[in-house]
Design a protein around this motif. Structure first.
Motif, mmCIF file in Angstrom:
data_model
loop_
_atom_site.group_PDB
_atom_site.id
_atom_site.type_symbol
_atom_site.label_atom_id
_atom_site.label_comp_id
_atom_site.label_asym_id
_atom_site.label_seq_id
_atom_site.Cartn_x
_atom_site.Cartn_y
_atom_site.Cartn_z
ATOM 1 N N GLU A 178 3.928 6.488 -2.717
ATOM 2 C CA GLU A 178 3.153 5.425 -3.363
ATOM 3 C C GLU A 178 3.741 4.040 -3.111
ATOM 4 O O GLU A 178 3.025 3.039 -3.172
ATOM 5 C CB GLU A 178 3.076 5.676 -4.876
ATOM 6 N N GLU A 179 5.033 3.962 -2.810
ATOM 7 C CA GLU A 179 5.659 2.668 -2.543
ATOM 8 C C GLU A 179 5.181 2.039 -1.245
ATOM 9 O O GLU A 179 5.304 0.828 -1.055
ATOM 10 C CB GLU A 179 7.185 2.804 -2.513
ATOM 11 N N ARG B 156 -0.910 5.337 -0.063
ATOM 12 C CA ARG B 156 -1.373 6.724 -0.057
ATOM 13 C C ARG B 156 -1.964 7.132 1.289
ATOM 14 O O ARG B 156 -1.989 8.301 1.633
ATOM 15 C CB ARG B 156 -2.418 6.930 -1.164
ATOM 16 N N ARG C 245 0.333 2.619 5.036
ATOM 17 C CA ARG C 245 1.741 2.654 5.414
ATOM 18 C C ARG C 245 1.998 1.880 6.705
ATOM 19 O O ARG C 245 3.041 1.242 6.868
ATOM 20 C CB ARG C 245 2.217 4.104 5.529
ATOM 21 N N GLU D 34 -2.569 -2.475 0.395
ATOM 22 C CA GLU D 34 -3.684 -2.105 -0.469
ATOM 23 C C GLU D 34 -5.014 -2.386 0.188
ATOM 24 O O GLU D 34 -5.930 -1.572 0.174
ATOM 25 C CB GLU D 34 -3.571 -2.861 -1.793
ATOM 26 N N GLU E 191 -9.074 11.933 -1.896
ATOM 27 C CA GLU E 191 -7.690 11.928 -2.306
ATOM 28 C C GLU E 191 -7.231 13.324 -2.657
ATOM 29 O O GLU E 191 -7.995 14.151 -3.123
ATOM 30 C CB GLU E 191 -7.504 11.006 -3.519
ATOM 31 N N ASP F 210 -1.684 14.353 -6.227
ATOM 32 C CA ASP F 210 -1.070 13.043 -6.431
ATOM 33 C C ASP F 210 -1.795 11.922 -5.701
ATOM 34 O O ASP F 210 -1.262 10.836 -5.547
ATOM 35 C CB ASP F 210 0.386 13.077 -5.991
ATOM 36 N N VAL G 236 -2.768 11.593 -2.495
ATOM 37 C CA VAL G 236 -2.461 11.332 -1.096
ATOM 38 C C VAL G 236 -3.616 11.802 -0.242
ATOM 39 O O VAL G 236 -4.160 12.886 -0.453
ATOM 40 C CB VAL G 236 -1.166 12.054 -0.675
#
Length: 204
Positions: free
Chosen positions: A150-151, A154, A159, A174, A188, A192, A194
């Motif tokens: 999440e940092e 997703r 990323r 985002e 999703e 979680d 992803v």
């Protein structure tokens, strides 16, 4: 080998450029152990030297085999400058080994018993991303650290859009993730959030 897996989805904590070196050998003639044996020994000795001297810039490495004949190491370096410095350092074992190899080539003493190769990739930030599920720190994450996915986002697009510059990374990631989700119609992960399709092998 005995590392404990980290539950859930994680990604590598890498920032900035990532320098990847693939270096290895191929046994062309198995019976010529007196030729390829010393080469394999030299490879392990260099890795030992680098592990004992982290200031030289090697962040992490993975030993792999492509076939019974071909063995190689994936290395992650902090910079291409650090890699160049080690390869030419007079006090480094690599410098010694290549001096011997070059003298053998010039003297015509090589007989094709063992092959050598390497490839170097300098990948800028925004040109790499990673995801791991129920894995210990491995590969790029083993070299740079492991953070919750999440940092960094997703989706793979998030990323890849991540930037380590202050304040710019999150918003860029985002917006990239929203765009990717809208255009691809991604779903999703139930556990979680992803996007499983974006991260499946062979799916872009």
């Amino acid at each position: 080998m005995f590392a404990k897996p980290r539950p859930g989805y994680t990604t590598a904590a890498a920032t900035g450029d990532t320098v990847v070196l693939l270096i290895g050998m191929r046994v062309n003639r198995f019976w010529a152990v007196h030729h390829w044996g010393p080469v394999m020994y030299a490879m392990f000795r260099m890795l030992y030297e680098l592990r004992r001297s982290p200031e030289r810039g090697l962040r992490g490495r993975i030993l792999l085999t492509a076939s019974p004949r071909t063995y190689y190491v994936v290395q992650y370096w902090e910079s291409k400058e650090a890699l160049y410095r080690y390869s030419t350092a007079p006090d480094g074992f690599h410098h010694t080994v290549w001096g011997i190899a070059n003298r053998m080539v010039r003297a015509g003493r090589t007989r094709g018993h063992v092959g050598l190769w390497h490839e170097t990739y300098v990948v800028p930030e925004g040109g790499y991303e990673s995801i791991y599920f129920d894995m210990p720190a491995f590969g790029l994450a083993g070299a740079t650290g492991q953070v919750p996915v999440e940092e960094r986002g997703r989706h793979a697009a998030q990323r890849l859009a991540f930037r380590s510059g202050a304040g710019s990374g999150a918003s860029t990631a985002e917006s990239a993730g929203e765009s990717a989700g809208e255009s691809a119609g991604t779903t999703e992960g139930a556990a979680d959030g992803v996007d499983a399709r974006a991260d499946a092998p062979g799916v872009s």
